[in-house]
Design a protein around this motif. Structure first.
Motif, PDB file in Angstrom:
ATOM      1  N   SER A   8      64.075  51.726  98.180  1.00  0.00           N
ATOM      2  CA  SER A   8      62.837  52.482  98.102  1.00  0.00           C
ATOM      3  C   SER A   8      61.727  51.685  97.455  1.00  0.00           C
ATOM      4  N   ARG A  26      53.324  56.354  91.399  1.00  0.00           N
ATOM      5  CA  ARG A  26      54.498  56.252  92.273  1.00  0.00           C
ATOM      6  C   ARG A  26      55.374  55.069  91.862  1.00  0.00           C
ATOM      7  N   HIS A  29      57.345  56.135  88.922  1.00  0.00           N
ATOM      8  CA  HIS A  29      58.426  57.029  89.364  1.00  0.00           C
ATOM      9  C   HIS A  29      59.600  56.213  89.907  1.00  0.00           C
ATOM     10  N   ASN A  30      59.306  55.191  90.734  1.00  0.00           N
ATOM     11  CA  ASN A  30      60.367  54.337  91.271  1.00  0.00           C
ATOM     12  C   ASN A  30      61.091  53.596  90.150  1.00  0.00           C
ATOM     13  N   SER A  33      63.307  56.019  88.206  1.00  0.00           N
ATOM     14  CA  SER A  33      64.456  56.391  89.046  1.00  0.00           C
ATOM     15  C   SER A  33      65.480  55.267  89.051  1.00  0.00           C
ATOM     16  N   SER A  36      67.296  55.103  85.721  1.00  0.00           N
ATOM     17  CA  SER A  36      68.234  56.212  85.555  1.00  0.00           C
ATOM     18  C   SER A  36      69.576  55.935  86.219  1.00  0.00           C
ATOM     19  N   GLN A  37      69.655  54.898  87.068  1.00  0.00           N
ATOM     20  CA  GLN A  37      70.916  54.560  87.727  1.00  0.00           C
ATOM     21  C   GLN A  37      71.845  53.736  86.849  1.00  0.00           C
TER      22      GLN A  37
END
Length: 200
Positions: A8, A26, A29-30, A33, A36-37
């Motif tokens: 993404s 954005r 946000h990426n 995200s 968070s992995q």
């Protein structure tokens, strides 16, 4: 080690130009995200999972498995050590952290075209600009030696963790789990049985 960027975050641009604030939003946000992995830190430092490898080959196998499973944790650890190496010069620490943040937001995790003052800024221009800013900042502050020591320290800590952290119960992908006989071909990785089997 370089963390693997999610699909993404590759340059699949939208066709409708959006504002610079939305591009940054954005990108953030990426970035969040992606962070968070990471694997849970209690799993990363669980004292019950550490023991000495039986041989050099066994140590290498452990390091390989842990490097894949905890790659994002290791990347954050190395980054933290690099920033901590500048703790004695808070102004330089803030400057380098800001430049690193620009790399993340404007290049690595940006998925939309960047427009500044109504003009489109291409990826090559962004890359060149970031490289120039980084080189000038590192040359001006003279922190290259400290950062190299910090990165080296982070890599050593990560390697020691990778060798002594027992990866039993950590499976890198579905193929490896199938080779261990834990799931059948065609089983859904999202099933409760899969989640139960892969939990250490």
């Amino acid at each position: 080690m370089q963390p693997q960027i999610p699909s993404s975050a590759t340059a699949t641009y939208t066709t409708i130009p959006i504002s610079g604030n939305d591009v940054i939003s954005r990108s953030l946000h990426n970035l969040f995200s992606f962070i968070s992995q990471r694997r849970p830190w209690p799993e990363f430092i669980s004292p019950d999972t550490f023991n000495r490898p039986h041989s050099l080959a066994h140590a290498g196998d452990r390091l390989r498995k842990n490097a894949v499973h905890f790659r994002l944790n290791y990347a954050l650890l190395v980054l933290t050590c690099a920033l901590l190496s500048l703790i004695g010069t808070p102004l330089y620490l803030l400057l380098i952290a800001a430049i690193f943040g620009l790399w993340l937001v404007l290049y690595l995790f940006r998925e939309d075209p960047l427009f500044l003052w109504g003009h489109h800024v291409g990826d090559r221009a962004v890359l060149v600009g970031l490289v120039l800013v980084s080189v000038v900042a590192i040359w001006f502050t003279g922190v290259a030696g400290n950062m190299i020591m910090g990165i080296g320290t982070g890599l050593v800590i990560s390697a020691v963790h990778g060798v002594f952290r027992n990866p039993d119960g950590l499976f890198l992908d579905e193929n490896e789990a199938m080779s261990q006989g834990l799931i059948r071909p065609g089983s859904s990785p999202s099933s409760d049985r899969w989640d139960h089997m892969l939990r250490p």
